[in-house]
Design a protein around this motif. Structure first.
Motif, PDB file in Angstrom:
ATOM      1  N   MET A 169       0.955   4.128  -2.953  1.00 42.79           N
ATOM      2  CA  MET A 169       0.502   5.601  -2.451  1.00 42.79           C
ATOM      3  C   MET A 169       1.641   6.342  -3.228  1.00 42.79           C
ATOM      4  O   MET A 169       1.800   7.322  -3.793  1.00 42.79           O
ATOM      5  N   ARG A 216       1.340   6.790  -6.634  1.00 41.60           N
ATOM      6  CA  ARG A 216       0.050   7.649  -7.187  1.00 41.60           C
ATOM      7  C   ARG A 216       0.341   9.050  -6.833  1.00 41.60           C
ATOM      8  O   ARG A 216      -0.226  10.073  -7.610  1.00 41.60           O
ATOM      9  N   HIS A 217       0.965   9.122  -5.640  1.00 40.36           N
ATOM     10  CA  HIS A 217       1.066  10.788  -5.213  1.00 40.36           C
ATOM     11  C   HIS A 217       2.148  11.428  -5.625  1.00 40.36           C
ATOM     12  O   HIS A 217       2.352  12.688  -5.433  1.00 40.36           O
ATOM     13  N   GLY A 237       0.670  -1.282  -0.054  1.00 44.76           N
ATOM     14  CA  GLY A 237      -0.070   0.022   0.029  1.00 44.76           C
ATOM     15  C   GLY A 237       1.124   1.285  -0.038  1.00 44.76           C
ATOM     16  O   GLY A 237       0.565   2.437  -0.813  1.00 44.76           O
ATOM     17  N   ARG A 281      -4.136   2.795 -12.982  1.00 44.98           N
ATOM     18  CA  ARG A 281      -4.655   2.516 -11.519  1.00 44.98           C
ATOM     19  C   ARG A 281      -6.208   2.213 -11.672  1.00 44.98           C
ATOM     20  O   ARG A 281      -6.848   2.635 -12.849  1.00 44.98           O
ATOM     21  N   PRO A 282      -6.813   1.368 -11.125  1.00 47.35           N
ATOM     22  CA  PRO A 282      -8.145   0.908 -10.884  1.00 47.35           C
ATOM     23  C   PRO A 282      -8.995   2.234 -10.802  1.00 47.35           C
ATOM     24  O   PRO A 282      -8.649   3.278 -10.367  1.00 47.35           O
ATOM     25  N   SER A 283     -10.113   1.995 -11.703  1.00 53.15           N
ATOM     26  CA  SER A 283     -10.958   3.205 -11.810  1.00 53.15           C
ATOM     27  C   SER A 283     -12.001   3.414 -10.597  1.00 53.15           C
ATOM     28  O   SER A 283     -12.699   4.277 -10.750  1.00 53.15           O
ATOM     29  N   THR A 284     -12.203   2.343  -9.593  1.00 52.43           N
ATOM     30  CA  THR A 284     -12.902   2.613  -8.501  1.00 52.43           C
ATOM     31  C   THR A 284     -12.047   2.525  -7.288  1.00 52.43           C
ATOM     32  O   THR A 284     -11.067   2.301  -7.197  1.00 52.43           O
TER      33      THR A 284
END
Lengths: 232, 95
Positions: free
Chosen positions: A48, A51-52, A44, A229-232
């Motif tokens: 992150m 993503r960030h 995780g 990345r996943p859409s939900t």
């Protein structure tokens, strides 16, 4: 186990920890952790980061790239370059004794004799001749003079091979001038220098390439990750 | 197999919950335990999309609530899944 999980949770970006850190801490206090949670939190945290922060990923990869480049330079042999020159004075001042050398190179036989005499590039197997060709540089310094350089990890060998190349060149020109009836008045050889210090591999150039390559790779991975990345 | 984000939305469909409550609830209705990293990854994504929001001030046990948009999204996802489940089950019946 909780202490380990809190330690692993530091992998999350600071911005994320400022927002969700206390909640994650609270969750770790309430739940009964299992070993798989360590991997789960580490995964995780890495996700992150991806993503960030494309920028921090680029910085991370550029540091890794620079480190790898530095290690690569340590494994590469040093490059010592011996330099000498050959000058040929034709009887007829209008003649151009080096003209043939601008379009021809050393013959395979000539190179093989040099390779065998000095046992050059023993670890290159079938590519020794190409390696030798790549290590030789011929630069015209005037109409009648040519600079000869040879790069090799050993200074003495570099010097000796450069000298032999100078003689081979002069002989080639001599043969050519006899054929064309343009006699040479004299040939001047400069005995090659002993290379004083290594001129490569260039650590700074390698590190800069590693930094730049790493940064670009990091940005590409970050951007690709954000797009997939996943859409939900 | 199920998407963690969908599980979080489904867990919040019957009321507000904080992280640990969601984890327990999801384990109860799916038999699957979400790890803390997976759970907070899903919470982060859902909050960024505006499908859930924080209610309450306790920063260590912050409850989340499904937003109207989150509810619509969950409804659409579950309807789509329902069609897949129905079709799959029908096709599995002996001819």
């Amino acid at each position: 186990m909780r202490t380990l999980l809190r330690l692993v949770a530091r992998l999350y970006p600071a911005k994320w920890r400022a927002r969700y850190g206390p909640e994650l801490d609270g969750l770790l206090d309430d739940m009964t952790p299992i070993w798989q949670d360590v991997l789960d939190v580490a995964k995780g945290g890495l996700q992150m980061q991806l993503r960030h922060s494309v920028v921090s990923l680029a910085v991370l990869f550029s540091i890794v790239g620079a480190g790898v480049a530095m290690l690569v330079t340590l494994t590469l042999p040093t490059q010592l370059i011996a330099r000498g020159f050959v000058s040929m004075q034709p009887r007829d001042t209008a003649a151009d004794p080096l003209s043939t050398l601008r379009t021809t190179t050393f013959s395979g036989d000539q190179l093989r004799s040099v390779l065998d005499a000095h046992n050059l590039f023993p670890s290159d197997g079938g590519h020794r001749e190409k390696r030798l060709r790549d290590s030789i540089r011929l630069e015209p310094v005037s109409k009648n003079a040519l600079r000869v350089s040879f790069t090799y990890p050993d200074a003495r060998t570099a010097q000796q091979v450069t000298w032999e190349l100078e003689v081979l060149l002069a002989n080639t020109v001599r043969a050519n001038t006899l054929l064309t009836n343009t006699a040479l008045s004299r040939v001047i050889y400069e005995y090659p220098n002993t290379p004083p210090t290594a001129e490569g591999p260039h650590l700074l150039a390698f590190v800069a390439t590693g930094l730049l390559g790493g940064a670009m790779l990091g940005m590409m991975i970050g951007i690709l990750w954000q797009q997939t990345r996943p859409s939900t | 197999m199920a998407d963690p984000s969908l599980l979080v939305l489904a867990s919040l469909a019957d009321g507000d919950k904080h992280g640990y409550a969601m984890m327990e609830d999801i384990e109860r209705f799916t038999g699957m335990r979400l790890g803390p990293g997976t759970l907070y990854g899903a919470i982060t994504r859902l909050e960024e999309r505006g499908w859930i929001r924080v209610v309450g001030a306790d920063e260590r046990r912050r409850p989340y609530r499904l937003t109207a948009e989150g509810r619509r999204h969950l409804n659409a996802q579950l309807s789509s899944l329902e069609r897949v489940v129905k079709t799959g089950l029908q096709r599995l019946k002996p001819i």
